[in-house]
Design a protein around this motif. Structure first.
Motif, PDB file in Angstrom:
ATOM      1  N   ASP A   1      -2.385  14.898   2.572  1.00  0.00           N
ATOM      2  CA  ASP A   1      -1.928  15.744   3.660  1.00  0.00           C
ATOM      3  C   ASP A   1      -0.567  15.298   4.177  1.00  0.00           C
ATOM      4  O   ASP A   1      -0.048  15.874   5.121  1.00  0.00           O
ATOM      5  N   ASN A   2      -0.013  14.269   3.535  1.00  0.00           N
ATOM      6  CA  ASN A   2       1.243  13.688   3.986  1.00  0.00           C
ATOM      7  C   ASN A   2       1.153  13.201   5.425  1.00  0.00           C
ATOM      8  O   ASN A   2       2.131  13.213   6.154  1.00  0.00           O
TER       9      ASN A   2
ATOM     10  N   LEU B   1      -3.357  10.838   2.521  1.00  0.00           N
ATOM     11  CA  LEU B   1      -2.085  10.791   1.793  1.00  0.00           C
ATOM     12  C   LEU B   1      -1.724  12.171   1.278  1.00  0.00           C
ATOM     13  O   LEU B   1      -0.571  12.589   1.299  1.00  0.00           O
TER      14      LEU B   1
ATOM     15  N   MET C   1       0.842  -1.200   0.000  1.00  0.00           N
ATOM     16  CA  MET C   1       0.000   0.000   0.000  1.00  0.00           C
ATOM     17  C   MET C   1       0.868   1.238   0.000  1.00  0.00           C
ATOM     18  O   MET C   1       1.937   1.262   0.621  1.00  0.00           O
TER      19      MET C   1
ATOM     20  N   ILE D   1      -0.999   7.329   8.084  1.00  0.00           N
ATOM     21  CA  ILE D   1      -2.353   6.794   7.975  1.00  0.00           C
ATOM     22  C   ILE D   1      -2.745   6.090   9.271  1.00  0.00           C
ATOM     23  O   ILE D   1      -1.994   5.282   9.803  1.00  0.00           O
TER      24      ILE D   1
ATOM     25  N   LYS E   1      -7.937   0.074  -0.323  1.00  0.00           N
ATOM     26  CA  LYS E   1      -7.346   0.733   0.849  1.00  0.00           C
ATOM     27  C   LYS E   1      -6.758   2.095   0.483  1.00  0.00           C
ATOM     28  O   LYS E   1      -6.975   3.095   1.164  1.00  0.00           O
ATOM     29  N   GLU E   2      -6.030   2.092  -0.613  1.00  0.00           N
ATOM     30  CA  GLU E   2      -5.348   3.329  -1.013  1.00  0.00           C
ATOM     31  C   GLU E   2      -6.338   4.409  -1.417  1.00  0.00           C
ATOM     32  O   GLU E   2      -6.160   5.581  -1.104  1.00  0.00           O
TER      33      GLU E   2
ATOM     34  N   GLN F   1       0.356  20.421  -5.392  1.00  0.00           N
ATOM     35  CA  GLN F   1       0.592  18.978  -5.269  1.00  0.00           C
ATOM     36  C   GLN F   1       0.481  18.289  -6.621  1.00  0.00           C
ATOM     37  O   GLN F   1       1.246  17.377  -6.924  1.00  0.00           O
TER      38      GLN F   1
ATOM     39  N   LEU G   1      -8.722   3.113   9.481  1.00  0.00           N
ATOM     40  CA  LEU G   1      -8.914   2.587   8.132  1.00  0.00           C
ATOM     41  C   LEU G   1      -9.577   1.214   8.194  1.00  0.00           C
ATOM     42  O   LEU G   1     -10.548   0.941   7.477  1.00  0.00           O
TER      43      LEU G   1
ATOM     44  N   THR H   1       2.068   4.942   0.980  1.00  0.00           N
ATOM     45  CA  THR H   1       1.936   5.648   2.239  1.00  0.00           C
ATOM     46  C   THR H   1       2.056   7.157   2.079  1.00  0.00           C
ATOM     47  O   THR H   1       1.872   7.904   3.017  1.00  0.00           O
ATOM     48  N   ARG H   2       2.397   7.610   0.888  1.00  0.00           N
ATOM     49  CA  ARG H   2       2.486   9.048   0.643  1.00  0.00           C
ATOM     50  C   ARG H   2       1.890   9.352  -0.733  1.00  0.00           C
ATOM     51  O   ARG H   2       1.966   8.537  -1.626  1.00  0.00           O
ATOM     52  N   TYR H   3       1.333  10.532  -0.864  1.00  0.00           N
ATOM     53  CA  TYR H   3       0.682  10.824  -2.137  1.00  0.00           C
ATOM     54  C   TYR H   3       1.684  10.872  -3.273  1.00  0.00           C
ATOM     55  O   TYR H   3       1.376  10.600  -4.422  1.00  0.00           O
TER      56      TYR H   3
ATOM     57  N   ALA I   1      -7.780   5.932   1.680  1.00  0.00           N
ATOM     58  CA  ALA I   1      -6.837   6.736   2.462  1.00  0.00           C
ATOM     59  C   ALA I   1      -6.334   7.962   1.705  1.00  0.00           C
ATOM     60  O   ALA I   1      -5.573   8.763   2.254  1.00  0.00           O
ATOM     61  N   LEU I   2      -6.747   8.099   0.456  1.00  0.00           N
ATOM     62  CA  LEU I   2      -6.196   9.160  -0.400  1.00  0.00           C
ATOM     63  C   LEU I   2      -6.183  10.562   0.234  1.00  0.00           C
ATOM     64  O   LEU I   2      -5.160  11.240   0.196  1.00  0.00           O
TER      65      LEU I   2
END
Lengths: 834, 230
Positions: free
Chosen positions: B115-116, B113, A1, B119, B105-106, A285, B124, A3-5, B109-110
């Motif tokens: 917002d850095n 994400l 998964m 998670i 999941k991703e 972003q 979740l 973990t960062r955009y 959680a977007l």
């Protein structure tokens, strides 16, 4: 998964493997092209530096008669790498002609002087000497390294044999090196080499202040090739500009590829970006996501590109060695970190430049785009009017053709991007290919001369005495079994001729050197003219180069016939350009009045009145054999009989001979026989062209490899661009195609439509690209300094190649997306975006 | 505890200019309290979508104000507005609009994400459980049915714990059984996390699940009824 955009970037790239690959290939191609150009030039410089060091020495500066203080200062200066002193201990002459100098030098001075050890080592102790191989033969041809040798009545131990210094050898000056220390008694010279870690130019400036003006000298030859000369900068300017232009072209094509690739990938994901914006992604972003894509692609592409650049440079070096052998060293492959760094930087900057615009575009996508799925139709403003070309394609190619034409016109942005990318590729190809073709035709001027194997010429002495070659000698040479042909070369004769005013070439009228002069008699124009005599063999050999008219020896004799060499090279002192074209507008059948014969008689220029007329019976484009006559006037070739009438000379004898062998294999044998024939006449010399030609031909081949290699890589970059745009163009509209198929368009029909679409883009691109490319090639033609080709022609064949290649690439690049569409499930495609 | 979370003052939105000017919204005034469930109904072209977009900061009004939690959001520049959307608003769209390359999941959680943020795994998992997606959490959107996709979209809207959930025809693409399930889920989570839920629909049986129904016609509010007051 994730973990960062930011990891989105990676995902996007992975999901779009094919396009990412294409983009990376584009980056690799251009970075390797830029770096190999850089490395090539660096390698050329390296050879030049080595040559300069070998002939003039490795020192940058020298001071004559330095005092102890100066020596101290120099040796303590951190900018100085090596320094040392030498003095000439003794000078004497051997064999009545060779001046020999005994040089005593410190260790470092020995290294800095232009002598390299071939065998053994430099002298390290007193009583040891090293000298040049060629000189050793004169002093003691039996001496061995380590053995005793007697020079000028003194005995030394020979410790080293030096490479021959050509400059000194030509001047008949030999050098003997000995070890010595600074004494200050005799005239001493201090040699200084500047450290490579410091700025050469500023160091030279700083150190030059230490010496008195009269006692200080720079090694300009070395400084010049190292780019630190004050004087020679102008000479390098042209080179810098040329390299700059080439790199600019590569950068432009790179930007075109990468910009396209990014713009398309953004357009493809417009909805996704809209969605990201809707859930709160800031414009910044979004920009970051795209610029990160650029960074990732660079990280992969640039190192590979640099690697291929290095591979390319070693392959070129290898190929050149195969072609030219060891003695034709054009460049030495070096891996220069500076060059690699610069290439990487140029690559990176152009990648970022090209990603910037699409990233800004993406950041401005409205979040509303995500919500409305009708967007793709709503946003496109489709022209409703049926234009004439659309109607025509419709008539010609059926409904699918009409659809195809409408399709390419419906989205301006996409239309522009696609056509733009094709145009860029076509322009690059046409401009470069025609440029290369033009510059190659310039280098290859003398045609038949290249097939001559030996020449016999008069030496300096013979020329001033005006001796000629006897018929017996010619006969003897002709009788040698391996000789195929002997061409006789006669002296050139100068005349003043008259032509009509309207035969003048406009461009030449303004030239400083008065090409056209007012004729004294009849209002005609006086122009210089010269006549060279060709014997039957030469005339026969010239026949295949005739542009118009024909060469008939009898006609020549009967009608005062001459053959005109159409193109002259005339230097224009005002513009520093060379004019390359006809000196007057003469056609076959024209009659030209010869008014005066010009000649030298005891250092006095004489002009005899003459009233003969000659008739042009044939025209050749360029000189077939080297021509002996004024290049700023008409140049004619004729037979011996005609020439006799014009020169009023009783007998005309050849001054040179050009010899063609039946088989080059017999070179050695033939040369021995010819030498035997001419040895009674000490004024005659033999020149071996086989060797020179070999070198010439291989240099031309080398240039061809380089230039065409460049064209190939640039065209590859262009092809990547075309494939990229056309492929995605289709994949973007999968849903639409599915709809068309669902309402009954067969796959065959779809295929026809899409292929036609690709072709139509290609045709548009080719048309615009050819026009712009031709204009650029015309401008470049004017810019080639050495060759002001008067008759520039539209490069049709090049345009043809570009057109066919574009259509083929266009066709091939729609095949892959078509296959993919065929595999897709109709319903799924219509329903969803996934 | 009732307090005003959303306030709309004289909101106007016009498209086009001069001749083909379309007034999508005319002087809308509206106030919504914390924890309310509001349905907006109206025929196609009544302006309900435009209103919802303006409430969520997706578009910009021609004039007028939207005040969320005491902040007038259209005073913000685009950068700030985006962050506002990310933190305060949860959107649910008719066409789900999931990112195709991200798994369940991703996708959920977007917003975090972006917002850095780290998670919150527990949250979740909790959300995924509530949504009933435990056995599909690693699937890609293309491997899910419509109802499942919409549930993922709900999860995404909830993930940053926004104060307002805006749903634009969330059931427009779903069959009636799934539709009911989805709206019940929305209602449940809004209650659980104390969120305001504003939902656009043209299906009356869906609209009637709300506390309050606002009806739009030609860009104006023609009725504003409370069905139940809790």
């Amino acid at each position: 998964m994730i973990t960062r955009y930011k990891q989105l970037t990676k995902k996007y790239l992975k999901n779009n493997k094919k396009r990412s690959m294409l983009t990376i290939i584009g980056i690799i191609l251009s970075v390797s092209l830029i770096s190999s150009i850089g490395l090539f030039l660096k390698g050329m410089q390296e050879v030049q530096i080595e040559k300069a060091k070998n002939t003039y020495g490795s020192h940058h500066l020298q001071y004559t008669n330095p005092d102890k203080g100066l020596i101290e200062k120099i040796s303590n200066n951190p900018k100085v790498a090596r320094n040392g002193t030498f003095n000439v201990e003794e000078e004497f002459t051997i064999n009545d002609s060779i001046d020999v100098r005994e040089i005593s030098a410190t260790n470092q001075a020995l290294e800095l002087l232009p002598y390299q050890v071939k065998e053994g080592r430099f002298p390290e102790d007193e009583g040891e000497v090293a000298l040049e191989g060629w000189l050793l033969r004169y002093i003691d041809s039996n001496a061995d390294i380590g053995g005793k040798i007697e020079i000028n009545n003194e005995e030394y131990r020979l410790v080293g044999i030096l490479e021959n210094n050509i400059m000194e050898q030509i001047n008949n000056r030999g050098n003997i090196l000995k070890k010595g220390n600074y004494s200050g008694e005799k005239e001493t010279v201090l040699l200084v080499e500047i450290s490579s870690k410091t700025n050469l130019k500023s160091a030279v400036k700083e150190l030059s202040k230490l010496g008195e003006e009269d006692d200080f000298e720079k090694n300009e030859a070395l400084l010049g090739v190292q780019g630190a000369s004050e004087r020679d900068n102008e000479a390098f300017l042209g080179l810098y500009i040329a390299v700059g232009v080439i790199i600019l072209i590569v950068v432009i094509s790179t930007i075109a590829v990468i910009y396209n690739s990014f713009q398309i990938s953004v357009m493809e994901r417009i909805k996704e970006f809209g969605l990201l914006r809707a859930v709160g992604t800031t414009p910044k972003q979004i920009r970051k996501i795209i610029l990160r894509e650029a960074t990732l692609l660079s990280l992969i592409g640039i190192p590979i590109g640099l690697f291929f650049g290095i591979v390319a440079i070693y392959s070129i070096s290898f190929a050149f060695k195969l072609i030219g052998g060891e003695n034709l060293e054009v460049f030495k492959p070096v891996i220069s970190p500076t060059i690699l760094g610069c290439s990487a930087a140029i690559g990176l900057v152009s990648i970022y430049l090209s990603a910037l615009m699409p990233s800004i575009f993406a950041s401005k996508i409205s979040p509303l785009v995500a919500i409305s799925s009708r967007k793709s139709i709503k946003k496109e403003k489709i022209k409703r009017r049926k234009s004439l070309p659309v109607k025509i394609t419709g008539k010609l190619l059926g409904f699918e053709g009409e659809l195809a034409h409408k399709n390419i016109k419906r989205n301006r942005k996409r239309y522009r991007i696609t056509v733009f990318s094709i145009i860029i590729s076509v322009i690059l190809f046409i401009t470069f290919k025609s440029f290369v073709d033009m510059s190659l035709t310039v280098t290859d001027g003398l045609k038949e001369s290249q097939n001559v194997h030996f020449s016999i010429t008069r030496g300096v002495q013979g020329t001033s005495e005006g001796i000629t070659i006897d018929e017996d000698v010619i006969k003897e040479i002709e009788d040698i079994s391996s000789v195929k042909k002997v061409y006789k070369v006669y002296d050139g004769y100068e005349f003043n001729m008259e032509i009509d005013k309207n035969k003048e070439i406009k461009e030449l009228q303004g030239f400083e050197q008065d090409i056209y002069r007012e004729s004294s008699s009849n209002g005609k124009t006086e122009i210089s003219g010269s006549i060279n005599i060709y014997d039957k063999n030469v005339l026969d050999a010239s026949k295949k180069y005739v542009k118009s008219g024909n060469i008939d020896t009898e006609e020549l004799d009967e009608e005062n016939g001459v053959i005109l060499i159409r193109k002259n090279r005339i230097f224009n002192y005002d513009t520093n350009n060379t004019y390359y074209g006809p000196v007057a507008d003469i056609k076959v059948g024209d009659k030209i009045n010869v008014s005066e014969r010009l000649y030298w008689d005891q250092d006095e220029e004489k002009a005899d009145k003459l009233g003969e007329e000659l008739k042009v019976v044939a025209i050749v484009e360029d000189e077939v054999f080297s021509y002996n006559g004024n290049p700023e006037g008409l140049r004619f070739i004729t037979s011996k009989n005609v020439a006799k009438r014009f020169t009023k000379e009783e007998s005309l004898s050849p001054i040179n001979l050009n010899i063609v062998l039946k088989d080059i294999e017999s070179e050695k044998m033939a040369i021995a026989k010819i030498e035997n024939i001419i040895k009674e006449n000490p004024d005659l010399e033999i020149i071996n062209h086989i060797d020179n030609n070999r070198k010439n031909k291989s240099s031309i081949l080398m240039i061809q490899i380089l230039l065409y290699g460049f064209v190939v890589v640039v065209s590859l970059i262009g092809s990547v661009n075309i494939i990229n745009t056309l492929t995605t163009n289709i994949l973007l509209r999968k849903r639409e195609f599915a709809t068309l198929r669902s309402i009954g368009l067969t796959h065959k029909g779809l295929r026809k439509m899409i292929v036609l679409e690709g072709m139509l883009y290609g045709i548009k691109g080719i048309i615009y690209g050819s026009i712009i490319g031709s204009i650029l090639s015309f401008i470049l033609a004017g810019g080639i300094n050495e060759a002001r080709e008067f008759s520039w022609g539209i490069p049709w064949s090049t345009i043809g190649i570009a057109a066919i290649a574009t259509l083929i690439i266009g066709y091939l690049s729609v095949l892959y997306p078509l296959a993919r569409i065929k595999k897709d499930n109709l319903i799924e495609t219509i329903k969803g975006d996934y | 505890m009732k307090m005003e979370i959303l306030k709309v003052e004289n909101l106007n939105k016009t498209y086009g200019s001069e001749i083909n000017k379309v007034e999508a919204l005319k002087d809308i005034n509206l106030s919504v309290n914390n924890g309310e469930f509001v349905s907006i109904v109206g025929s196609s072209g009544s302006g309900k979508s435009t209103l919802l977009h303006l409430l969520g900061g997706l578009d910009r009004p021609t004039n007028g104000k939207v005040i969320v939690d005491g902040e007038s959001i259209y005073d913000y520049k685009e950068e700030r507005l985006a962050i506002f959307r990310r933190r305060k608003i949860g959107f649910i769209f008719q066409f789900f609009n999931l990112i195709p390359i991200l798994n369940v999941k991703e996708n959920i959680a977007l917003p975090a994400l972006l917002d850095n943020d780290k998670i919150d795994k527990k949250y979740l998992d909790e959300l995924i459980k509530i949504l009933g997606m435990e056995d599909r959490k690693d699937h890609l959107p293309s491997e899910l049915s419509g109802g499942q996709q919409q549930r993922v979209a709900i999860g995404r809207a909830l993930f940053n714990k926004p104060s307002i959930i805006l749903a634009d025809e969330p059931t427009g693409n779903l069959d009636s059984v799934t539709s009911k399930e989805v709206v019940e889920l929305l209602k449940f989570t809004a209650k659980k996390y104390n969120q305001t839920l504003i939902l656009i629909t043209h299906e009356l049986n869906i609209a009637s699940l709300a506390d309050r129904i606002i009806t739009l016609k030609d860009g104006e509010i023609i009725s504003d009824k409370y069905l139940r007051n809790e």
